[in-house]
Structures are given as structure tokens and as C-alpha cells.
Design a protein around this motif. Structure first.
Motif, PDB file in Angstrom:
ATOM      1  N   ALA A   1      -6.970  22.564  28.273  1.00 16.69           N
ATOM      2  CA  ALA A   1      -6.296  21.516  28.768  1.00 16.69           C
ATOM      3  C   ALA A   1      -6.718  20.080  28.346  1.00 16.69           C
ATOM      4  N   THR A   2      -6.308  18.968  28.657  1.00 19.51           N
ATOM      5  CA  THR A   2      -6.997  17.717  28.329  1.00 19.51           C
ATOM      6  C   THR A   2      -6.614  16.930  29.724  1.00 19.51           C
ATOM      7  N   ASN A   3      -7.205  15.489  29.656  1.00 23.74           N
ATOM      8  CA  ASN A   3      -7.224  14.601  30.697  1.00 23.74           C
ATOM      9  C   ASN A   3      -6.784  13.123  30.314  1.00 23.74           C
ATOM     10  N   GLY A   4      -6.194  12.488  31.079  1.00 26.11           N
ATOM     11  CA  GLY A   4      -6.160  11.101  30.538  1.00 26.11           C
ATOM     12  C   GLY A   4      -4.838  10.692  29.896  1.00 26.11           C
ATOM     13  N   THR A   5      -4.541   9.505  29.561  1.00 25.57           N
ATOM     14  CA  THR A   5      -3.149   8.983  28.958  1.00 25.57           C
ATOM     15  C   THR A   5      -3.257   9.244  27.604  1.00 25.57           C
ATOM     16  N   LEU A   6      -1.929   9.251  26.934  1.00 26.18           N
ATOM     17  CA  LEU A   6      -1.767   9.385  25.655  1.00 26.18           C
ATOM     18  C   LEU A   6      -2.385   8.134  24.727  1.00 26.18           C
ATOM     19  N   ALA A   7      -2.236   7.273  25.415  1.00 24.77           N
ATOM     20  CA  ALA A   7      -2.528   5.793  24.621  1.00 24.77           C
ATOM     21  C   ALA A   7      -4.161   5.793  24.555  1.00 24.77           C
ATOM     22  N   GLU A   8      -4.822   6.322  25.531  1.00 21.27           N
ATOM     23  CA  GLU A   8      -6.379   6.326  25.553  1.00 21.27           C
ATOM     24  C   GLU A   8      -6.845   7.648  24.997  1.00 21.27           C
ATOM     25  N   ALA A   9      -6.178   8.603  24.409  1.00 23.06           N
ATOM     26  CA  ALA A   9      -6.385   9.731  24.082  1.00 23.06           C
ATOM     27  C   ALA A   9      -7.348   9.801  22.807  1.00 23.06           C
ATOM     28  N   ASP A  10      -8.313  10.801  22.798  1.00 21.39           N
ATOM     29  CA  ASP A  10      -9.245  10.961  21.606  1.00 21.39           C
ATOM     30  C   ASP A  10      -8.517  11.993  20.829  1.00 21.39           C
ATOM     31  N   LEU A  11      -7.955  11.317  19.631  1.00 18.55           N
ATOM     32  CA  LEU A  11      -7.158  11.941  18.680  1.00 18.55           C
ATOM     33  C   LEU A  11      -7.704  13.296  18.216  1.00 18.55           C
ATOM     34  N   ALA A  12      -9.088  13.372  18.025  1.00 21.19           N
ATOM     35  CA  ALA A  12      -9.500  14.495  17.472  1.00 21.19           C
ATOM     36  C   ALA A  12      -9.489  15.631  18.492  1.00 21.19           C
ATOM     37  N   GLU A  13      -9.448  15.284  19.921  1.00 19.41           N
ATOM     38  CA  GLU A  13      -9.437  16.065  20.927  1.00 19.41           C
ATOM     39  C   GLU A  13      -7.817  16.652  21.082  1.00 19.41           C
ATOM     40  N   VAL A  14      -7.182  15.851  20.842  1.00 15.61           N
ATOM     41  CA  VAL A  14      -5.518  15.898  20.657  1.00 15.61           C
ATOM     42  C   VAL A  14      -5.321  17.081  19.633  1.00 15.61           C
ATOM     43  N   ASP A  15      -5.809  16.746  18.573  1.00 19.04           N
ATOM     44  CA  ASP A  15      -5.594  17.987  17.312  1.00 19.04           C
ATOM     45  C   ASP A  15      -6.046  19.016  17.699  1.00 19.04           C
ATOM     46  N   ARG A  16      -7.383  19.423  18.182  1.00 18.27           N
ATOM     47  CA  ARG A  16      -7.934  20.661  18.626  1.00 18.27           C
ATOM     48  C   ARG A  16      -6.968  21.199  19.567  1.00 18.27           C
ATOM     49  N   LEU A  17      -6.557  20.573  20.631  1.00 23.11           N
ATOM     50  CA  LEU A  17      -5.602  21.189  21.597  1.00 23.11           C
ATOM     51  C   LEU A  17      -4.234  21.738  20.671  1.00 23.11           C
ATOM     52  N   ILE A  18      -3.712  20.991  19.980  1.00 19.69           N
ATOM     53  CA  ILE A  18      -2.546  21.140  19.264  1.00 19.69           C
ATOM     54  C   ILE A  18      -2.964  22.471  18.340  1.00 19.69           C
ATOM     55  N   GLN A  19      -3.953  22.417  17.678  1.00 20.30           N
ATOM     56  CA  GLN A  19      -4.246  23.768  17.098  1.00 20.30           C
ATOM     57  C   GLN A  19      -4.454  24.902  17.664  1.00 20.30           C
ATOM     58  N   LEU A  20      -4.977  25.053  18.966  1.00 19.41           N
ATOM     59  CA  LEU A  20      -5.257  26.117  19.563  1.00 19.41           C
ATOM     60  C   LEU A  20      -3.815  26.381  20.260  1.00 19.41           C
ATOM     61  N   ASN A  21      -3.340  25.537  21.316  1.00 21.80           N
ATOM     62  CA  ASN A  21      -2.370  25.772  22.209  1.00 21.80           C
ATOM     63  C   ASN A  21      -1.049  25.959  21.378  1.00 21.80           C
ATOM     64  N   ILE A  22      -0.680  25.378  20.270  1.00 18.86           N
ATOM     65  CA  ILE A  22       0.383  25.367  19.784  1.00 18.86           C
ATOM     66  C   ILE A  22       0.247  26.253  18.021  1.00 18.86           C
ATOM     67  N   VAL A  23      -0.624  25.556  17.350  1.00 17.71           N
ATOM     68  CA  VAL A  23      -0.497  26.310  15.850  1.00 17.71           C
ATOM     69  C   VAL A  23      -1.096  27.829  16.269  1.00 17.71           C
ATOM     70  N   ALA A  24      -2.131  28.024  16.541  1.00 20.33           N
ATOM     71  CA  ALA A  24      -2.608  29.391  16.847  1.00 20.33           C
ATOM     72  C   ALA A  24      -1.644  30.350  17.526  1.00 20.33           C
ATOM     73  N   LEU A  25      -1.175  29.819  18.467  1.00 18.48           N
ATOM     74  CA  LEU A  25      -0.057  30.739  19.501  1.00 18.48           C
ATOM     75  C   LEU A  25       1.165  31.222  18.576  1.00 18.48           C
ATOM     76  N   THR A  26       1.358  29.991  17.732  1.00 18.40           N
ATOM     77  CA  THR A  26       2.759  30.464  16.935  1.00 18.40           C
ATOM     78  C   THR A  26       2.364  31.442  15.891  1.00 18.40           C
ATOM     79  N   HIS A  27       1.306  31.232  15.352  1.00 16.69           N
ATOM     80  CA  HIS A  27       0.969  31.987  13.930  1.00 16.69           C
ATOM     81  C   HIS A  27       0.804  33.297  14.578  1.00 16.69           C
ATOM     82  N   LEU A  28       0.121  33.653  15.625  1.00 15.34           N
ATOM     83  CA  LEU A  28      -0.097  35.239  16.321  1.00 15.34           C
ATOM     84  C   LEU A  28       1.088  35.531  16.646  1.00 15.34           C
TER      85      LEU A  28
END
Ligand code: NAP
Length: 268
Positions: A95-122
Motif C-alpha cells: 500500500a502507499t499513502n498520500g495524494t497522487l499530486a504529491e506521490a513519489d512516482l518511483a514508489e508508485v511504479d513499484r506498487l504497480i509492478q507488484l500489485n498489478i504487473v506481477a499479479l497479472t503475469h502470475l
């Protein structure tokens, strides 16, 4: 891996803590052999040793960072080709915290890689293997946050909406092929995810927070009942059906040749 247990082997991602570790315990007791996946090998080994001593399960530990494409692809191969695997619990997530406007985009990318990309591939690899073998089940851990996205972090809520939608489509695609597909939508559950994301679970009213054992036991009860979607705390299952029916009622008007009357330019 040859299997001693009759249920086959369950591959559980994010098995080193929280919901994944609890699934590992319950599935070992149900007669599954296990493949436990996460980054923290020491924690996985400790859990594996405990489960081997408590049950007859064969337990394999697989250290993998699921944000790393090479680690993912090894697991994908395994899911496609290892006929002993009968269950994928697609659970690893952050999970992550805070608003999208203030997001650390590297952290956003890691979340997407895990929560979305990895889940989809598996899920894709497991679906291919299970359909070919005519047997298997995929459990995708979503969340209730897609029902209340305005009250949660945008990227986390959207990632879980993706998991729910993917699971519903996957059910339509392979649900008739002898493969069971379930989305689990937990509410707030007492695990490490909150602290890892810099949030305090104790800020929630206690009546809104479920113990992880109760949450996983409810999800497995829903699995046994062949539910496509399980919301552990939802007392009236008809409420979910009403929600689905409201969505389906939109169907006849979602794609038509002409725009709705309120969008027509007067005089055009
Ligand atoms: P958790 O205790 O923090 O567990 C997360 C698991 O994911 C850990 O085993 C962690 O292991 C693993 N993980 C994290 N990053 C990883 C990576 N890059 N590669 C491989 N594994 C990784 O949290 P949890 O609450 O049990 O979360 C499990 C799932 O439930 C998540 O998908 C979460 O979104 C969902 N969920 C939780 C709640 C809740 O309130 N707790 C509510 C709804 C849905 P390592 O650190 O060892 O890699």
C-alpha cells in the motif's frame, strides 16, 4: 516437485507475513504442499520449518522480488509447467499513502509492478497451466477499497480495482474450464501492510479492523462455497448481488449508435 498431499501444491505470493502467511498455515492444514514466495528468505524459512513440523506438508521456499521481471518470469514458467501446482494465491501487495499530486512516482511504479504487473503475469501463467490440465484455482487478493475509492490513496485503490476487474473477466474467460477463480476483498485487516506504508491501523475504530486469522478463514469459507467474490465482513450476500445487478442494468445503454438526449446540441 512430486507431491505427497492429495490437494496438490499451492503457490502463495507474499507468504512471509500477514494474509499470505495465514493462507500458508491454513492450506498446509488442508493438505496442500506449499511454495512460499516473498523477498525475506529468513522469514519464509522460519514459517516453512514451523509448517513442516505441524503438518505433513512439503514446503518449498522461493525467494523472489516480484517487482523484478526476471524473478517473475521464473515463477511464470513454474506455474505453466509444474503439474503439481493446483492453487495460486496471488497475495503479495503493498500500500502507499498520500495524494497522487504529491506521490513519489518511483514508489508508485513499484506498487504497480507488484500489485498489478506481477499479479497479472502470475494469473496468466496459472490460467494457462490450469486450463491445460483441466484443474486448478486462482485466488486474487483485492480489497474493498474499489468500493470506496474517494476515501483511499488513489494508486492503491486503483490497483485493487484492477485486481477485481481482472478477476471478474478471468472468471468469464476460464470459469467454465474446470478452473475456480476467486477475488477476495478484505476490509482493514491487522497486518504489517499499514506500518510498511506509514499508516497507523490503530487510528481505525477497532470495530472496523478484522483479525487476520478470521479474515483468511472467511475467505476460505467463501472459496469452499465457490464464491467468485468474497467480502469477509459483508453480512448480507444479497447486497453484493444488488450491486452487480445495478451494474448489469446499465448494460443495454452503455454502447449505442447515438448520444443520450442530454448530450445533444440544441438545434443540431
Ligand atoms: P503484509 O503483511 O505487509 O504482507 C505483504 C506480503 O507481500 C509480504 O509477505 C511481503 O514479503 C510481500 N511482498 C512485498 N513486496 C514484495 C515484493 N516486491 N516481492 C515479493 N513479495 C513482496 O500485508 P498483508 O495485509 O498481508 O497484504 C497481503 C495482501 O492483502 C496485499 O495484496 C494487500 O493489498 C491485501 N489487503 C490487505 C488489507 C489489510 O488491511 N491488511 C486489506 C485489503 C487487502 P517480503 O517483504 O518478505 O517480500
Amino acid at each position: 516437485m512430486s507431491t505427497l498431499n492429495t490437494q496438490g501444491t499451492a503457490l502463495i505470493t507474499g507468504a512471509s507475513s500477514g494474509i499470505g502467511a495465514t493462507y500458508a498455515d491454513r492450506l498446509a492444514k488442508r493438505g496442500f504442499d506449499l511454495i512460499l514466495v516473498a523477498r525475506d528468505q529468513a522469514r519464509l524459512e522460519t514459517l516453512a520449518a514451523e509448517l513442516r513440523s505441524k503438518t505433513s506438508a512439503r514446503v518449498e521456499v522461493l525467494k523472489a522480488d516480484l517487482t523484478d521481471a526476471s524473478h517473475r518470469s521464473a515463477l511464470e514458467q513454474r506455474l505453466r509447467n509444474d503439474a503439481s501446482i493446483t492453487l495460486l494465491v496471488n497475495n503479495a501487495g503493498v500500500a502507499t499513502n498520500g495524494t497522487l499530486a504529491e506521490a513519489d512516482l518511483a514508489e508508485v511504479d513499484r506498487l504497480i509492478q507488484l500489485n498489478i504487473v506481477a499479479l497479472t503475469h502470475l494469473a496468466s501463467a496459472a490460467a494457462a497451466g490450469f486450463v491445460a490440465r483441466g484443474r486448478g484455482a486462482i485466488v486474487n487478493i483485492a480489497s474493498v477499497v474499489p468500493m470506496i475509492p474517494e476515501r483511499f490513496n488513489a494508486v492503491y485503490a486503483a490497483s485493487k480495482a484492477y485486481v477485481l476487474s481482472l478477476t471478474q473477466s478471468l472468471n468469464a474467460e476460464i470459469g467454465q474450464s474446470g478452473v475456480q477463480v476467486q477475488a477476495v476483498m478484505p476490509g482493514a485487516t491487522r497486518t504489517e501492510i499499514w506500518e510498511r506504508a506509514g499508516m497507523d491501523i490503530n487510528a481505525f475504530p477497532p470495530e472496523m479492523v478484522m483479525d487476520v486469522n478470521e479474515m483468511v478463514d472467511a475467505a476460505l469459507a467463501g472459496f469452499d462455497q465457490k464464491e467468485r467474490v468474497t467480502i469477509p465482513s459483508l453480512s448480507n450476500a444479497a447486497d453484493w448481488d444488488a450491486f452487480l445487478n445495478a451494474r448489469l442494468a446499465l448494460g443495454p445503454n452503455l454502447s449505442l449508435q447515438h448520444a443520450a438526449a442530454r448530450y445533444k446540441t440544441p438545434g443540431a
